[in-house]
Design an enzyme around this catalytic site. Structure first.
Site, PDB file in Angstrom:
ATOM      1  N   PRO A  12      69.733  71.491  24.115  1.00 56.64           N
ATOM      2  CA  PRO A  12      68.929  72.578  23.534  1.00 56.64           C
ATOM      3  C   PRO A  12      67.424  72.296  23.505  1.00 56.64           C
ATOM      4  O   PRO A  12      66.660  73.076  22.959  1.00 56.64           O
ATOM      5  CB  PRO A  12      69.477  72.657  22.103  1.00 56.64           C
ATOM      6  CG  PRO A  12      69.925  71.284  21.785  1.00 56.64           C
ATOM      7  CD  PRO A  12      70.286  70.606  23.090  1.00 56.64           C
ATOM      8  N   GLU A  13      66.983  71.192  24.111  1.00 60.30           N
ATOM      9  CA  GLU A  13      65.596  70.739  23.928  1.00 60.30           C
ATOM     10  C   GLU A  13      64.547  71.765  24.347  1.00 60.30           C
ATOM     11  O   GLU A  13      63.479  71.827  23.752  1.00 60.30           O
ATOM     12  CB  GLU A  13      65.365  69.429  24.691  1.00 60.30           C
ATOM     13  CG  GLU A  13      65.958  68.204  24.004  1.00 60.30           C
ATOM     14  CD  GLU A  13      67.438  67.999  24.301  1.00 60.30           C
ATOM     15  OE1 GLU A  13      68.053  68.878  24.957  1.00 60.30           O
ATOM     16  OE2 GLU A  13      67.976  66.975  23.875  1.00 60.30           O
TER      17      GLU A  13
END
Lengths: 80, 267
Positions: B144-145
């Site tokens: 999800p960065e």
């Protein structure tokens, strides 16, 4: 192919059974976060259970902002 | 040290296999405490490896294997020390976690991640250093960065690219979507999918199979087939540090920290 109504019905059955909420208390237009009293972590779990049940892949961005069973059913139906 | 019980992890030897347990609520977020204890683990690894054949990494937290880096700690520490010191701190943290993960990656043991539930970000990266990923069918994998204005920083991109085709790596990275265990198995990321709650049991069976083989041969086979992408790992640290100084990251972290949701970066 099954109808959207059948798909939503299966979602409601699965949600009722897994989150221990009476089936009669669930309707397609309900906000599942409120009705099932779940947070985003449990919603993710619901998504995984639905993917496993329908044998589909549903990218989580497709359900972003979706909170009612009917719309969730429409997203799933598009993948069946 | 043959066994250890810390605040975030524990390990012991069970039937010739090291079992490394992640056990820090809510979902084994990797912050300074976990890092220190992982460093203790890798320091002990030279000795542990002499009397074992395999390593299993698993989580005792019901929510999942690991939700990744401790972003709350990162945000509050950055706020406390200011931008410049925060950037130095982030680089130091990355260098140290890379040392830990590279050491596990390079272990001559056969290493197995037994995962369930949330296996996100740094947790996904921890699983990727292992030789095999055995996943409960409720496991989900995600990077999800990008939602935070970052890229994975614990070696995720080079290791994912080592194992999978570039197209699926781009899909995971650029859309930030999560994969379920069945899909992860189909693309070759996960070696075995188990029933709910059975990943550790199945991993133990795999570990006992590994014990039948000559250690030196297993280690040589692993060394041959699983090169560590050191150059790309180094580039990833530099990229992460460059992006960390951008304003979008602070805004993303603040949004994350201020949310009361269980998984704030998810829909």
């Amino acid at each position: 192919m099954q109808s959207l109504e059948q798909t939503v019905d299966e979602i409601l059955n699965l949600a009722s059974s897994h989150f221990k909420v009476s089936r009669s208390e669930l309707s397609p237009t309900d906000d599942f976060f409120k009705t099932l009293k779940i947070d985003s972590l449990q919603a993710l779990e619901l998504l995984t259970r639905l993917e496993n049940h329908f044998r589909i892949e549903l990218p989580d961005y497709e359900v972003q902002g979706v909170s009612d069973f009917q719309t969730l059913g429409e997203r799933i139906q598009a993948r069946l | 040290m043959k066994e250890f019980k810390g605040d975030a992890i524990a390990w012991e030897i069970v039937d010739g296999c090291i079992e490394l347990v992640l056990d820090r609520p809510p979902c084994n977020e990797i912050g300074s405490i976990t890092l220190q204890e992982l460093e203790r683990f890798t320091s002990a690894l030279d000795s542990l490896e002499t009397e074992t054949h395999a390593l299993i990494v698993y989580s005792r937290q019901p929510s999942g294997f690991c939700a990744g880096a401790d972003l709350r700690e990162l945000y509050y520490r950055s706020k406390e020390v200011g931008a410049e010191a925060a950037a130095t701190g982030v680089r130091d943290f990355l260098e140290r976690i890379h040392c830990v993960l590279n050491r596990i990656d390079a272990s001559p043991l056969t290493t197995i991640a037994a995962v369930h539930g949330v296996t996100f970000g740094g947790g996904f990266e921890l699983a990727l250093v292992c030789d095999l990923i055995i996943a409960d069918k409720m496991a989900r994998f995600c990077f999800p960065e990008l939602r935070l204005g970052l890229v994975p920083g614990f070696g995720g991109i080079p290791r994912l690219r080592r194992d999978l085709g570039n197209a699926i790596v781009r899909d995971l990275l650029l859309t930030g979507r999560s994969l379920n265990a069945a899909k992860a198995n189909a693309v070759g990321l996960v070696s075995q999918v188990t029933a709910e709650g059975q990943a550790l049991k199945v991993a133990r069976l795999a570990a006992s199979q590994v014990q039948k083989f000559d250690r030196t041969t297993s280690a040589a086979a692993k060394d041959f087939i699983k090169p560590i992408p050191y150059t790309e790992l180094r580039r990833e640290i530099e990229l992460f540090c460059r992006l960390f100084s951008e304003p979008a990251v602070n805004a993303g972290l603040r949004k994350f920290v201020e949310s009361t949701d269980a998984l704030p970066y998810l829909p």
